[in-house]
Write a protein that holds these residues in place. Structure first.
Motif, PDB file in Angstrom:
ATOM      1  N   LEU A 148       1.286  -1.363  -0.233  1.00 40.59           N
ATOM      2  CA  LEU A 148       0.233   0.146  -0.185  1.00 40.59           C
ATOM      3  C   LEU A 148       0.948   1.158   0.529  1.00 40.59           C
ATOM      4  O   LEU A 148       1.355   1.677   1.003  1.00 40.59           O
ATOM      5  CB  LEU A 148      -0.483  -0.429   1.077  1.00 40.59           C
ATOM      6  CG  LEU A 148      -2.022   0.981   0.563  1.00 40.59           C
ATOM      7  CD1 LEU A 148      -3.331   0.129   2.437  1.00 40.59           C
ATOM      8  CD2 LEU A 148      -1.770   2.545   1.592  1.00 40.59           C
ATOM      9  N   PRO A 149       1.578   1.564  -1.181  1.00 31.64           N
ATOM     10  CA  PRO A 149       2.272   2.868  -1.148  1.00 31.64           C
ATOM     11  C   PRO A 149       1.187   4.220  -0.922  1.00 31.64           C
ATOM     12  O   PRO A 149       0.517   4.501  -1.003  1.00 31.64           O
ATOM     13  CB  PRO A 149       2.641   3.058  -3.410  1.00 31.64           C
ATOM     14  CG  PRO A 149       1.393   2.652  -3.272  1.00 31.64           C
ATOM     15  CD  PRO A 149       1.193   1.404  -2.432  1.00 31.64           C
ATOM     16  N   LEU A 150       1.824   4.785  -0.162  1.00 29.91           N
ATOM     17  CA  LEU A 150       1.055   5.370   0.600  1.00 29.91           C
ATOM     18  C   LEU A 150       1.415   7.405   0.531  1.00 29.91           C
ATOM     19  O   LEU A 150       2.680   7.391   0.708  1.00 29.91           O
ATOM     20  CB  LEU A 150       1.037   6.184   2.284  1.00 29.91           C
ATOM     21  CG  LEU A 150      -0.020   6.438   2.759  1.00 29.91           C
ATOM     22  CD1 LEU A 150      -1.918   5.883   2.543  1.00 29.91           C
ATOM     23  CD2 LEU A 150       0.232   6.434   4.779  1.00 29.91           C
ATOM     24  N   ASP A 151       0.812   8.214  -0.262  1.00 29.69           N
ATOM     25  CA  ASP A 151       1.505   9.267  -0.751  1.00 29.69           C
ATOM     26  C   ASP A 151       1.049  10.434   0.180  1.00 29.69           C
ATOM     27  O   ASP A 151       0.181  10.643   1.106  1.00 29.69           O
ATOM     28  CB  ASP A 151       1.287   9.769  -2.197  1.00 29.69           C
ATOM     29  CG  ASP A 151      -0.465   9.924  -2.119  1.00 29.69           C
ATOM     30  OD1 ASP A 151      -1.133   9.948  -1.218  1.00 29.69           O
ATOM     31  OD2 ASP A 151      -1.317   9.077  -3.061  1.00 29.69           O
ATOM     32  N   PRO A 152       1.920  11.298   0.585  1.00 24.37           N
ATOM     33  CA  PRO A 152       1.478  12.774   1.568  1.00 24.37           C
ATOM     34  C   PRO A 152      -0.288  12.902   1.212  1.00 24.37           C
ATOM     35  O   PRO A 152      -0.386  13.364   2.384  1.00 24.37           O
ATOM     36  CB  PRO A 152       2.265  13.901   1.199  1.00 24.37           C
ATOM     37  CG  PRO A 152       3.717  12.714   0.204  1.00 24.37           C
ATOM     38  CD  PRO A 152       3.055  11.913  -0.109  1.00 24.37           C
ATOM     39  N   LYS A 180      14.792   5.239  -4.768  1.00 22.19           N
ATOM     40  CA  LYS A 180      14.762   6.321  -3.825  1.00 22.19           C
ATOM     41  C   LYS A 180      13.381   6.456  -2.448  1.00 22.19           C
ATOM     42  O   LYS A 180      13.706   7.393  -2.022  1.00 22.19           O
ATOM     43  CB  LYS A 180      15.068   7.292  -4.580  1.00 22.19           C
ATOM     44  CG  LYS A 180      16.839   7.360  -5.263  1.00 22.19           C
ATOM     45  CD  LYS A 180      17.009   8.844  -6.665  1.00 22.19           C
ATOM     46  CE  LYS A 180      17.690   8.568  -7.118  1.00 22.19           C
ATOM     47  NZ  LYS A 180      18.140   9.916  -7.810  1.00 22.19           N
ATOM     48  N   LYS A 181      12.663   5.457  -2.547  1.00 19.89           N
ATOM     49  CA  LYS A 181      11.432   5.447  -1.802  1.00 19.89           C
ATOM     50  C   LYS A 181      12.153   5.413  -0.578  1.00 19.89           C
ATOM     51  O   LYS A 181      11.483   6.216   0.487  1.00 19.89           O
ATOM     52  CB  LYS A 181      10.945   4.187  -1.879  1.00 19.89           C
ATOM     53  CG  LYS A 181       9.477   3.854  -3.415  1.00 19.89           C
ATOM     54  CD  LYS A 181       8.772   5.546  -3.400  1.00 19.89           C
ATOM     55  CE  LYS A 181       7.996   5.245  -3.886  1.00 19.89           C
ATOM     56  NZ  LYS A 181       6.786   6.162  -4.592  1.00 19.89           N
ATOM     57  N   GLN A 187      12.426  11.350   4.850  1.00 20.24           N
ATOM     58  CA  GLN A 187      12.180  13.064   4.728  1.00 20.24           C
ATOM     59  C   GLN A 187      10.972  12.937   5.597  1.00 20.24           C
ATOM     60  O   GLN A 187      10.787  14.154   5.570  1.00 20.24           O
ATOM     61  CB  GLN A 187      12.413  13.622   3.557  1.00 20.24           C
ATOM     62  CG  GLN A 187      13.710  13.326   2.981  1.00 20.24           C
ATOM     63  CD  GLN A 187      14.047  14.137   1.530  1.00 20.24           C
ATOM     64  OE1 GLN A 187      12.729  14.489   0.560  1.00 20.24           O
ATOM     65  NE2 GLN A 187      15.885  14.180   1.256  1.00 20.24           N
ATOM     66  N   ARG A 188       9.912  12.214   5.127  1.00 18.80           N
ATOM     67  CA  ARG A 188       8.911  12.498   5.348  1.00 18.80           C
ATOM     68  C   ARG A 188       8.469  11.262   7.083  1.00 18.80           C
ATOM     69  O   ARG A 188       7.003  11.934   7.268  1.00 18.80           O
ATOM     70  CB  ARG A 188       7.891  11.443   5.212  1.00 18.80           C
ATOM     71  CG  ARG A 188       7.487  11.856   3.535  1.00 18.80           C
ATOM     72  CD  ARG A 188       6.453  11.128   2.482  1.00 18.80           C
ATOM     73  NE  ARG A 188       5.383  11.015   2.748  1.00 18.80           N
ATOM     74  CZ  ARG A 188       4.866  10.293   2.481  1.00 18.80           C
ATOM     75  NH1 ARG A 188       5.200   9.497   1.243  1.00 18.80           N
ATOM     76  NH2 ARG A 188       3.310   9.620   2.704  1.00 18.80           N
ATOM     77  N   GLY A 189       9.235  11.831   7.529  1.00 19.95           N
ATOM     78  CA  GLY A 189       9.422  10.929   8.815  1.00 19.95           C
ATOM     79  C   GLY A 189       9.559   9.664   9.824  1.00 19.95           C
ATOM     80  O   GLY A 189       9.032   9.442  10.540  1.00 19.95           O
ATOM     81  N   TYR A 190       9.393   8.906   8.873  1.00 20.45           N
ATOM     82  CA  TYR A 190       9.126   7.011   8.402  1.00 20.45           C
ATOM     83  C   TYR A 190      10.716   6.494   9.453  1.00 20.45           C
ATOM     84  O   TYR A 190      11.726   6.579   8.616  1.00 20.45           O
ATOM     85  CB  TYR A 190       9.055   6.588   7.780  1.00 20.45           C
ATOM     86  CG  TYR A 190       7.363   6.767   7.464  1.00 20.45           C
ATOM     87  CD1 TYR A 190       6.004   5.688   7.522  1.00 20.45           C
ATOM     88  CD2 TYR A 190       6.784   8.189   6.871  1.00 20.45           C
ATOM     89  CE1 TYR A 190       5.399   5.877   7.339  1.00 20.45           C
ATOM     90  CE2 TYR A 190       5.767   8.400   6.223  1.00 20.45           C
ATOM     91  CZ  TYR A 190       4.302   7.007   6.708  1.00 20.45           C
ATOM     92  OH  TYR A 190       2.955   7.553   6.149  1.00 20.45           O
ATOM     93  N   GLN A 191      10.590   6.023  10.415  1.00 21.21           N
ATOM     94  CA  GLN A 191      11.017   4.727  10.892  1.00 21.21           C
ATOM     95  C   GLN A 191      11.434   3.897   8.867  1.00 21.21           C
ATOM     96  O   GLN A 191      10.618   3.596   9.570  1.00 21.21           O
ATOM     97  CB  GLN A 191      11.194   3.924  11.961  1.00 21.21           C
ATOM     98  CG  GLN A 191      12.284   3.299  11.962  1.00 21.21           C
ATOM     99  CD  GLN A 191      11.512   2.853  13.245  1.00 21.21           C
ATOM    100  OE1 GLN A 191      10.706   2.756  14.480  1.00 21.21           O
ATOM    101  NE2 GLN A 191      12.455   1.438  13.672  1.00 21.21           N
TER     102      GLN A 191
END
Length: 368
Positions: A148-152, A180-181, A187-191
């Motif tokens: 499930l690729p979750l976009d902003p 480059k995912k 950058q979006r704050g994910y671990q």
């Protein structure tokens, strides 16, 4: 800071334990969202593991117990923070908020007086619609990126659904095949948690990590389990049995479904997606991606999984959705099989991956 600064704090183990636990949770939260704020010596330590939790909290409790008064306790806390956190954080407004929270534990007699001033900065205690919650808490987002690729933009929908702020986000994937995912989600704050290739690898890892959320994050109130695989239903049941509200998030074509496991309420949200290209445009796009990747890695044959990931990254569309539009009854790889004039397909064995190369460049005929 207080007229009671000379009062002894010894034997107040409850206060010491509360401060130690709060400092530990703060460090874990910072490491999840801004690891650069932790000094290099302690940055690589997985603080969220239970054994490191007990080690750190015990060390803090022991060190903070050897103080004579409240002001000395505060000074000791600051010393620990300066050892673990970088000057960038120490000099930021977030540090002042952190100290204000610690003051509530050290100077309980004045916490009520200063609470109005502190509330203005305590964004973490507010729900997304600005309503003050009865008790502080956080929401945690678990994401299977491959499934499930979750976009902003979609993530904003989930933020509005939660009653608590999403402070911890964990993404699972075989990052070697995701282009480059990894950089984007970092950058979006994910671990980021890497899993080996294989069916359901990300889901199994997510279930393992998610099952211990109530132990590692006692402030967690809500968990979003983002995966279209229904095998994670058991994870939702486990978390719900420990008092957490679980949102099962699934995606199908151009919409996502969010199921509240506590209330049984299900909501559907439509997603905006780019226009599906024509078949000629599609072939050109694929050949451009293959040519660029061939030049980058110096190999003629490119894995089909890599092409699929590159297409999603470049055009914000799933390759399988485009193929399904033009060839409803066929699999994604058939786009290459159907056009042998332009693509060459190689599959070394039944269990191996499919490789694709360019056979001839596609040049659409111009209309008179």
């Amino acid at each position: 800071m207080s007229d009671n600064s000379g009062l002894l704090v010894t034997n107040n183990s409850a206060t010491i334990d509360a401060i130690s636990h709060y400092l530990y949770q703060t460090i874990v939260s910072i490491q999840q969202q801004h690891p650069e704020w932790i000094t290099p010596k302690y940055r690589s330590i997985p603080w969220h593991y239970p054994k490191y939790q007990s080690t750190l909290t015990n060390k803090l409790s022991k060190g903070l117990s050897n103080v004579k008064n409240q002001d000395s306790l505060k000074l000791k806390v600051k010393n620990y923070l300066q050892i673990i956190l970088t000057p960038e954080f120490i000099n930021s407004a977030r540090y002042n908020v952190l100290i204000a929270e610690i003051d509530k534990h050290i100077y309980p007699e004045i916490s009520l007086v200063s609470s109005d001033k502190i509330t203005n900065y305590q964004v973490s205690d507010l729900s997304t619609n600005g309503t003050k919650l009865v008790e502080p808490g956080i929401a945690i987002l678990l994401l299977d990126v491959e499934n499930l690729p979750l976009d902003p933009e979609t993530e904003k929908i989930l933020v509005d659904i939660c009653n608590y702020p999403i402070q911890i986000k964990v993404a699972f994937a075989n990052w070697r095949s995701m282009g480059k995912k990894d950089e984007e989600f970092h950058q979006r704050g994910y671990q980021l948690i890497h899993v080996p290739p294989g069916k359901d690898s990300a889901d199994l890892k997510m279930a393992t990590v998610g099952a211990s959320i109530f132990l590692n994050y006692p402030k967690a109130k809500e968990v979003l389990v983002c995966s279209s695989d229904r095998g994670l239903t058991h994870l939702g049941t486990t978390l719900q049995s420990h008092g957490l509200t679980v949102y099962q998030v699934r995606k199908y074509k151009n919409q996502i479904t969010v199921l509240n496991s506590q209330t049984g309420e299900s909501k559907i949200y439509a997603l905006s997606v780019p226009d599906i290209p024509t078949i000629n445009q599609f072939i050109i796009q694929l050949q451009e991606l293959i040519r660029a990747e061939t030049a980058k890695i110096g190999q003629q044959w490119i894995k089909f999984s890599r092409i699929s990931a590159l297409y999603k990254e470049t055009y914000k569309l799933n390759l399988k959705d485009v193929v399904a539009t033009h060839f409803p009854s066929q699999h994604s790889r058939h786009i290459f099989i159907n056009y042998p004039v332009y693509f060459a397909v190689h599959k070394p064995s039944e269990k191996s991956q499919t490789y694709v190369s360019i056979f001839n460049l596609f040049k659409p005929q111009k209309k008179n």
